[in-house]
Motif scaffolding. Structure first.
Motif, PDB file in Angstrom:
ATOM      1  N   ASN A 139      -7.431  31.924 -61.977  1.00 31.60           N
ATOM      2  CA  ASN A 139      -8.686  30.928 -61.828  1.00 31.60           C
ATOM      3  C   ASN A 139      -8.896  30.447 -63.088  1.00 31.60           C
ATOM      4  O   ASN A 139      -9.167  31.145 -64.188  1.00 31.60           O
ATOM      5  N   TYR A 140      -8.990  29.074 -63.178  1.00 27.79           N
ATOM      6  CA  TYR A 140      -9.234  28.276 -64.560  1.00 27.79           C
ATOM      7  C   TYR A 140     -10.858  28.407 -64.532  1.00 27.79           C
ATOM      8  O   TYR A 140     -11.500  28.317 -63.504  1.00 27.79           O
ATOM      9  N   ALA A 141     -11.328  28.416 -65.847  1.00 26.86           N
ATOM     10  CA  ALA A 141     -12.701  28.454 -65.997  1.00 26.86           C
ATOM     11  C   ALA A 141     -13.229  27.053 -66.095  1.00 26.86           C
ATOM     12  O   ALA A 141     -12.612  26.164 -66.206  1.00 26.86           O
ATOM     13  N   SER A 142     -14.491  26.941 -66.242  1.00 30.59           N
ATOM     14  CA  SER A 142     -15.199  25.760 -66.193  1.00 30.59           C
ATOM     15  C   SER A 142     -15.545  25.589 -67.721  1.00 30.59           C
ATOM     16  O   SER A 142     -15.617  26.432 -68.745  1.00 30.59           O
ATOM     17  N   ILE A 143     -15.964  24.329 -68.544  1.00 35.00           N
ATOM     18  CA  ILE A 143     -16.464  24.176 -69.775  1.00 35.00           C
ATOM     19  C   ILE A 143     -17.638  24.964 -69.991  1.00 35.00           C
ATOM     20  O   ILE A 143     -17.865  25.360 -70.981  1.00 35.00           O
TER      21      ILE A 143
ATOM     22  N   VAL B 201      -9.801  28.262 -74.246  1.00 35.83           N
ATOM     23  CA  VAL B 201      -8.861  27.165 -74.500  1.00 35.83           C
ATOM     24  C   VAL B 201      -8.845  26.130 -73.399  1.00 35.83           C
ATOM     25  O   VAL B 201      -9.191  26.533 -72.138  1.00 35.83           O
ATOM     26  N   ILE B 202      -8.492  24.824 -73.741  1.00 35.49           N
ATOM     27  CA  ILE B 202      -8.548  23.766 -73.029  1.00 35.49           C
ATOM     28  C   ILE B 202      -7.243  22.897 -72.981  1.00 35.49           C
ATOM     29  O   ILE B 202      -6.683  22.734 -74.049  1.00 35.49           O
ATOM     30  N   ILE B 203      -6.756  22.935 -71.658  1.00 33.97           N
ATOM     31  CA  ILE B 203      -5.601  22.209 -71.498  1.00 33.97           C
ATOM     32  C   ILE B 203      -5.641  21.106 -70.461  1.00 33.97           C
ATOM     33  O   ILE B 203      -6.532  21.196 -69.702  1.00 33.97           O
ATOM     34  N   PRO B 204      -4.789  19.941 -70.590  1.00 29.60           N
ATOM     35  CA  PRO B 204      -4.816  18.984 -69.748  1.00 29.60           C
ATOM     36  C   PRO B 204      -3.943  19.425 -68.435  1.00 29.60           C
ATOM     37  O   PRO B 204      -3.205  20.122 -68.305  1.00 29.60           O
ATOM     38  N   LYS B 205      -4.430  18.576 -67.305  1.00 26.94           N
ATOM     39  CA  LYS B 205      -3.710  18.870 -66.107  1.00 26.94           C
ATOM     40  C   LYS B 205      -2.356  18.249 -65.772  1.00 26.94           C
ATOM     41  O   LYS B 205      -1.414  18.784 -65.307  1.00 26.94           O
ATOM     42  N   ARG B 206      -2.243  17.117 -66.897  1.00 31.40           N
ATOM     43  CA  ARG B 206      -1.024  16.365 -66.597  1.00 31.40           C
ATOM     44  C   ARG B 206      -0.044  16.453 -67.884  1.00 31.40           C
ATOM     45  O   ARG B 206      -0.732  16.743 -69.150  1.00 31.40           O
ATOM     46  N   ARG B 207       1.225  16.533 -67.799  1.00 24.15           N
ATOM     47  CA  ARG B 207       2.144  16.369 -69.070  1.00 24.15           C
ATOM     48  C   ARG B 207       1.833  17.477 -69.925  1.00 24.15           C
ATOM     49  O   ARG B 207       2.029  17.551 -71.142  1.00 24.15           O
ATOM     50  N   ALA B 208       1.566  18.560 -69.318  1.00 24.34           N
ATOM     51  CA  ALA B 208       1.398  19.857 -70.108  1.00 24.34           C
ATOM     52  C   ALA B 208       1.664  21.229 -69.286  1.00 24.34           C
ATOM     53  O   ALA B 208       1.330  21.105 -68.029  1.00 24.34           O
ATOM     54  N   VAL B 209       2.177  22.453 -69.868  1.00 26.81           N
ATOM     55  CA  VAL B 209       2.378  23.587 -69.076  1.00 26.81           C
ATOM     56  C   VAL B 209       1.097  24.259 -68.754  1.00 26.81           C
ATOM     57  O   VAL B 209      -0.047  24.233 -69.209  1.00 26.81           O
ATOM     58  N   GLY B 210       0.811  24.755 -67.489  1.00 27.21           N
ATOM     59  CA  GLY B 210      -0.125  25.428 -66.772  1.00 27.21           C
ATOM     60  C   GLY B 210      -0.117  27.067 -67.226  1.00 27.21           C
ATOM     61  O   GLY B 210       0.949  27.505 -67.898  1.00 27.21           O
TER      62      GLY B 210
ATOM     63  N   MET C 259     -10.479  32.715 -71.539  1.00 26.94           N
ATOM     64  CA  MET C 259     -10.860  31.694 -70.447  1.00 26.94           C
ATOM     65  C   MET C 259      -9.988  30.395 -70.923  1.00 26.94           C
ATOM     66  O   MET C 259      -9.943  29.901 -72.056  1.00 26.94           O
ATOM     67  N   VAL C 260      -9.391  30.026 -69.774  1.00 25.00           N
ATOM     68  CA  VAL C 260      -8.603  28.754 -69.956  1.00 25.00           C
ATOM     69  C   VAL C 260      -9.280  27.599 -68.794  1.00 25.00           C
ATOM     70  O   VAL C 260      -9.363  27.901 -67.956  1.00 25.00           O
ATOM     71  N   ALA C 261      -9.813  26.400 -69.441  1.00 21.23           N
ATOM     72  CA  ALA C 261     -10.159  25.216 -68.710  1.00 21.23           C
ATOM     73  C   ALA C 261      -9.022  24.357 -68.595  1.00 21.23           C
ATOM     74  O   ALA C 261      -8.377  24.028 -69.530  1.00 21.23           O
ATOM     75  N   ARG C 262      -8.932  24.008 -67.345  1.00 18.51           N
ATOM     76  CA  ARG C 262      -8.098  22.894 -67.086  1.00 18.51           C
ATOM     77  C   ARG C 262      -8.737  21.442 -66.785  1.00 18.51           C
ATOM     78  O   ARG C 262      -9.533  21.378 -65.596  1.00 18.51           O
ATOM     79  N   VAL C 263      -8.381  20.506 -67.451  1.00 17.76           N
ATOM     80  CA  VAL C 263      -9.354  19.231 -67.468  1.00 17.76           C
ATOM     81  C   VAL C 263      -8.290  18.215 -67.073  1.00 17.76           C
ATOM     82  O   VAL C 263      -7.467  17.986 -67.408  1.00 17.76           O
ATOM     83  N   THR C 264      -9.095  17.082 -66.503  1.00 20.05           N
ATOM     84  CA  THR C 264      -8.151  15.566 -66.012  1.00 20.05           C
ATOM     85  C   THR C 264      -8.069  14.842 -67.054  1.00 20.05           C
ATOM     86  O   THR C 264      -6.969  14.166 -67.286  1.00 20.05           O
TER      87      THR C 264
END
Length: 241
Positions: free
Chosen positions: A74-78, A121-130, A147-152
């Motif tokens: 489960n990814y976290a929110s900001i 930690v904040i990571i992008p959804k595209r062109r990056a490892v999840g 906690m890791v948030a995944r953003v568009t």
């Protein structure tokens, strides 16, 4: 699938939904006993299988004789990242990863983030490892605690973070020596891609760039190592002796 003994034990101790634990036939030892005890406490279904089955389930990964089938991470929110900082009564400190592609680097960063008190930690959804099983293994269980948030859109996320009071820093060889970094305010640290560095759009958003002085012949550091140095600089300054 979560692989490796430490990551599996941490997952079993967490709140994550787990489905089944696959154990290699004939496996024994104290660590294995601890894992089996934890699995029994949670009433996790056990399946004893040959090593070849585990090799298939882990896609050839170093499973150490165990594979745990879990629900997706489960990814976290900001908002949750800010809430964690508030609970600790600390100024927010977030790591923003701009295109990290190596799962071992991400796992290493999560491990150090947990150790140094990063709030998220904040990571992008595209062109990056999840958050994959390889990342979980490399993090040695830290994936369950950071906690890791995944953003568009990372650039837009930086705008939001700035509106909420964060100062955004990036890394650049021409930046200010990181030893002069003021970390007393809320901080967001951007780490770029292993080869290309920080993307142009993101770099335009940072408030200041930092450099790590080097005297050797190889003028670059692995992304995980560079991030670790900067994370512990924040820890050092916020927790002086």
């Amino acid at each position: 699938m979560v692989i490796g003994r430490n990551p599996i034990l941490e997952t079993l101790k967490s709140d994550r939904d787990v489905n089944k634990l696959f154990v290699q036939d004939g496996l024994s030892g104290n660590k294995i006993a601890d894992i089996l005890d934890e699995a029994k406490k949670r009433k996790v279904q056990l399946s004893f299988v040959p090593k070849t089955k585990l090799d298939t389930l882990s896609d050839g990964g170093n499973h150490q004789g165990l594979v745990l089938a879990t629900s997706p991470v489960n990814y976290a929110s900001i908002d949750e990242l800010f809430e964690k900082a508030k609970e600790k009564n600390e100024e927010p400190f977030f790591i923003l990863l701009d295109g990290i592609e190596d799962p071992h680097n991400l796992g290493s960063i999560l491990r150090t983030a947990d150790a140094s008190g990063v709030h998220g930690v904040i990571i992008p959804k595209r062109r990056a490892v999840g958050l994959t099983s390889t990342v979980a293994k490399a993090s040695a269980g830290a994936i369950e605690h950071v906690m890791v948030a995944r953003v568009t859109n990372l650039s837009q996320t930086i705008d939001e973070l700035k509106e909420r009071g964060l100062w955004i820093f990036g890394t650049d060889m021409k930046g200010k020596d990181y030893r002069h970094w003021d970390v007393s305010a809320p901080v967001g640290l951007v780490i770029g891609n292993e080869g290309k560095g920080i993307s142009r759009l993101v770099k335009e958003k940072v408030d200041e760039t930092l450099s790590i002085p080097m005297v050797g012949d190889v003028q670059s550091l692995n992304a995980g190592v560079a991030t670790a140095l900067l994370m512990y600089e924040v820890y050092r300054k916020r927790h002086p002796l």
